[in-house]
Design a protein around this motif. Structure first.
Motif, PDB file in Angstrom:
ATOM      1  N   UNK A  32       0.842  -1.208   0.000  1.00  0.00           N
ATOM      2  CA  UNK A  32       0.000   0.000   0.000  1.00  0.00           C
ATOM      3  C   UNK A  32       0.871   1.249   0.000  1.00  0.00           C
ATOM      4  N   UNK A  33       1.919   1.252   0.826  1.00  0.00           N
ATOM      5  CA  UNK A  33       2.808   2.412   0.889  1.00  0.00           C
ATOM      6  C   UNK A  33       3.656   2.530  -0.374  1.00  0.00           C
ATOM      7  N   UNK A  34       3.829   1.436  -1.070  1.00  0.00           N
ATOM      8  CA  UNK A  34       4.536   1.477  -2.357  1.00  0.00           C
ATOM      9  C   UNK A  34       3.734   2.296  -3.366  1.00  0.00           C
ATOM     10  N   UNK A  66      12.401   0.239   6.984  1.00  0.00           N
ATOM     11  CA  UNK A  66      11.710   0.156   5.700  1.00  0.00           C
ATOM     12  C   UNK A  66      10.732   1.294   5.469  1.00  0.00           C
ATOM     13  N   UNK A  67      10.211   1.874   6.548  1.00  0.00           N
ATOM     14  CA  UNK A  67       9.314   3.024   6.429  1.00  0.00           C
ATOM     15  C   UNK A  67       9.772   4.124   7.367  1.00  0.00           C
ATOM     16  N   UNK A  68       9.368   5.336   7.048  1.00  0.00           N
ATOM     17  CA  UNK A  68       9.655   6.480   7.911  1.00  0.00           C
ATOM     18  C   UNK A  68       8.360   7.214   8.223  1.00  0.00           C
ATOM     19  N   UNK A  78       3.167   8.183   6.736  1.00  0.00           N
ATOM     20  CA  UNK A  78       4.163   7.123   6.594  1.00  0.00           C
ATOM     21  C   UNK A  78       4.454   6.902   5.123  1.00  0.00           C
ATOM     22  N   UNK A  79       5.725   6.638   4.851  1.00  0.00           N
ATOM     23  CA  UNK A  79       6.129   6.359   3.482  1.00  0.00           C
ATOM     24  C   UNK A  79       7.313   5.403   3.489  1.00  0.00           C
ATOM     25  N   UNK A  86      10.881   0.567  -3.047  1.00  0.00           N
ATOM     26  CA  UNK A  86       9.634   0.417  -3.814  1.00  0.00           C
ATOM     27  C   UNK A  86       9.896  -0.369  -5.089  1.00  0.00           C
ATOM     28  N   UNK A  87      10.970  -0.013  -5.769  1.00  0.00           N
ATOM     29  CA  UNK A  87      11.337  -0.703  -7.000  1.00  0.00           C
ATOM     30  C   UNK A  87      11.663  -2.171  -6.711  1.00  0.00           C
TER      31      UNK A  87
END
Length: 119
Positions: A32-34, A66-68, A78-79, A86-87
């Motif tokens: 989802x965050x991707x 993996x996320x910040x 969050x991202x 992501x790639x």
């Protein structure tokens, strides 16, 4: 050639990444965050989990780097930490889908006590 310490360190990094992906909710959260950054309440609704559960999963993903969390006034967005992640997730998903999962359960199953693994 790789030095033993470099291989061990790389193996540890991959093991941590594998742990982060080992939970279906965390995997769905990363996917989802991707697609786009998100806010906890919206992500919880999207994934159909409680906010407390989502908070725990976000803490795990943050702990693995993996996320910040990006503060935005009174909210936190969050991202994914790095666009390369992501790639890489897209590439990994593509490879796993191409290989298929016909024997996934059998391949990683541990032999019962007293039984030897067959090759």
């Amino acid at each position: 050639m790789y030095r033993r310490g470099v291989i061990a360190t790389s193996a540890q990094v991959l093991a941590r990444f594998g742990h982060a992906l080992s939970d279906p909710t965390r995997s769905r959260l990363l996917l989802a965050l991707r697609e786009a950054p998100g806010y906890p309440a919206e992500l919880a609704d999207l994934l159909g989990v409680s906010r407390q559960s989502l908070s725990n999963h976000l803490a795990c993903l943050r702990g693995h780097g993996l996320v910040v969390a990006v503060p935005e006034g009174r909210r936190v967005r969050y991202e994914i930490t790095d666009a390369r992640l992501s790639h890489a997730l897209g590439d990994l998903l593509g490879v796993v889908l191409a290989v298929g999962d016909d024997h996934a359960e059998e391949a990683c199953a541990r032999p019962a006590a007293g039984q030897e693994a067959r090759s």
